[in-house]
Design an enzyme around this catalytic site. Sequence first.
Site, short mmCIF file in Angstrom:
data_model
loop_
_atom_site.label_atom_id
_atom_site.label_comp_id
_atom_site.label_asym_id
_atom_site.label_seq_id
_atom_site.Cartn_x
_atom_site.Cartn_y
_atom_site.Cartn_z
N LYS A 110 0.81 -1.22 0.00
CA LYS A 110 0.00 0.00 0.00
C LYS A 110 0.84 1.26 0.00
O LYS A 110 0.40 2.30 -0.50
CB LYS A 110 -0.96 0.02 1.20
CG LYS A 110 -2.13 -0.93 1.05
CD LYS A 110 -3.29 -0.51 1.91
CE LYS A 110 -4.48 -1.42 1.71
NZ LYS A 110 -5.57 -1.14 2.63
N LYS A 194 -5.21 -9.17 -6.98
CA LYS A 194 -6.42 -9.40 -6.19
C LYS A 194 -7.54 -8.45 -6.63
O LYS A 194 -7.27 -7.30 -6.97
CB LYS A 194 -5.98 -9.12 -4.74
CG LYS A 194 -6.98 -9.21 -3.68
CD LYS A 194 -6.33 -8.91 -2.33
CE LYS A 194 -6.16 -7.41 -2.11
NZ LYS A 194 -5.82 -7.04 -0.74
N LYS A 197 -11.02 -2.78 -4.18
CA LYS A 197 -11.70 -1.49 -4.35
C LYS A 197 -10.76 -0.45 -4.92
O LYS A 197 -11.19 0.53 -5.51
CB LYS A 197 -12.17 -0.94 -3.00
CG LYS A 197 -13.03 -1.87 -2.21
CD LYS A 197 -13.42 -1.27 -0.86
CE LYS A 197 -12.90 -2.13 0.28
NZ LYS A 197 -13.85 -2.40 1.33
P1 TYM Z 1 -11.09 -4.99 3.66
O1 TYM Z 1 -12.03 -3.87 3.97
O2 TYM Z 1 -10.02 -4.74 2.67
O3 TYM Z 1 -11.88 -6.26 3.19
C1 TYM Z 1 -12.97 -6.83 3.93
C2 TYM Z 1 -12.92 -8.34 3.84
O4 TYM Z 1 -12.96 -8.78 2.49
C3 TYM Z 1 -11.87 -9.66 2.23
N1 TYM Z 1 -11.42 -9.47 0.83
C4 TYM Z 1 -11.29 -10.47 -0.06
N2 TYM Z 1 -11.49 -11.80 0.04
C5 TYM Z 1 -11.28 -12.55 -1.07
N3 TYM Z 1 -10.85 -12.02 -2.27
C6 TYM Z 1 -10.63 -10.70 -2.40
N4 TYM Z 1 -10.22 -10.20 -3.58
C7 TYM Z 1 -10.84 -9.85 -1.27
N5 TYM Z 1 -10.71 -8.52 -1.06
C8 TYM Z 1 -11.07 -8.31 0.23
C9 TYM Z 1 -10.79 -9.25 3.22
O5 TYM Z 1 -9.87 -10.29 3.44
C10 TYM Z 1 -11.62 -8.92 4.44
O6 TYM Z 1 -11.92 -10.09 5.18
N6 TYM Z 1 -7.97 -4.77 7.56
C11 TYM Z 1 -9.27 -5.25 7.13
C12 TYM Z 1 -10.40 -4.68 7.97
C13 TYM Z 1 -10.26 -4.96 9.43
C14 TYM Z 1 -10.41 -6.21 10.08
C15 TYM Z 1 -10.21 -5.94 11.47
C16 TYM Z 1 -10.71 -7.50 9.65
C17 TYM Z 1 -9.97 -4.04 10.38
N7 TYM Z 1 -9.93 -4.63 11.60
C18 TYM Z 1 -10.28 -6.96 12.41
C19 TYM Z 1 -10.79 -8.50 10.59
C20 TYM Z 1 -10.56 -8.23 11.97
C21 TYM Z 1 -9.50 -4.78 5.70
O7 TYM Z 1 -8.95 -3.80 5.27
O8 TYM Z 1 -10.44 -5.50 5.03
#
Ligand code: TYM
Length: 331
Positions: A110, A194, A197
């Site tokens: 990032k 991947k 967004k």
């Molecule tokens: P975020 O907002 O990027 O994504 C949310 C969830 O979607 C999953 N994900 C995917 N799974 C499969 N294929 C993909 N291409 C894909 N893109 C996204 C992510 O793995 C996630 O489960 N850091 C985290 C948010 C967070 C969090 C937490 C998660 C903050 N605190 C505590 C779990 C526990 C994030 O940015 O997810």
Amino acid sequence: MRVVSGIQPTGGLHLGNLLGAILRWVRMQEEAECLFFLADLHALTIDVDPQELRSNIREMAAALIASGIDPKKSILFQQSAIPAHAELAWILQCTARVGWLNRMTQFKEKSGKSREGASVGLYTYPVLQAADVLLYRATHVPVGEDQKQHLELARDIAIKFNTDYDVELFVPPEPYIPAGAAARIMSLRDGSAKMSKSDPSDMSRINLTDSDDQISQKIRKAKTDPEPLPDDPALLDGRPEAKNLVGIYSAVTGESVEQVLSRFAGQGFGAFKPALADALVALLHPLRSRLEELRNDPAELDRLLADGSARAASLGQPVLKQAYSAVGLPR
Ligand code: TYM
């Protein structure tokens, strides 16, 4: 069993979020005590437009409910409404080691080439994530593959804190990652990236808000290769785009990759793509209709989030208190 997971309210939901995480959250709320939240403090780690963030929070809450998260079964809340997340994150920053954070691959991705110019929050982001799950003593954290390393860090922090202060306060959480393609849905334009967004090309992802026609068009234009589909899943190795589309079909319909291939083996993408588009429309169309309804009542969304935040705050408070006490700052 206590389940905790979050999603950043930056932009809307896409198919990777749904298959990698959200549809599993929906299933888990039948079996376990679940807390799901909008990680709005995490959203501040990259440049944000305050107005946009504000509207994205409601939009993401609506998208989660439309996807099946039931605020009566699960606690649905906003991270920033609970100061304990940021407070615990500070305490845990003093437990986490610089060497541990230096190994985090997401920070490297990032921050890109401009590492010196990245926010400090982007660097310490995984510690806030550890606080999110440790605050509620989560046992299971359903996430996509890309979050695995962050949860391993959360485990290391939990274990070091408990050892350093000779307490049994934190529960090392288990990452709960789907088997198969759903763990990592790839871009429709590039089978080695991947679905995300932040990809500038909207053609790279299927959004929850896409119309049926947009879904069909994106699948029709998805990158593929000229070979027909094989009968053996092993023969998809080395064909990342084909593998991704077959994996999406399997994740959406619940059929195994073997079953999908046994039906489509020998056929080209001209036959497979329309079937995939139909399966996606069948999944997403009803969710989108619900989302459109939920958007009409923003006051109700605010009320649901406020209610969830109050419930989460009361679960987290005793753990924060014990953490302060363990480090010698009793309150
Ligand atoms: P975020 O907002 O990027 O994504 C949310 C969830 O979607 C999953 N994900 C995917 N799974 C499969 N294929 C993909 N291409 C894909 N893109 C996204 C992510 O793995 C996630 O489960 N850091 C985290 C948010 C967070 C969090 C937490 C998660 C903050 N605190 C505590 C779990 C526990 C994030 O940015 O997810």
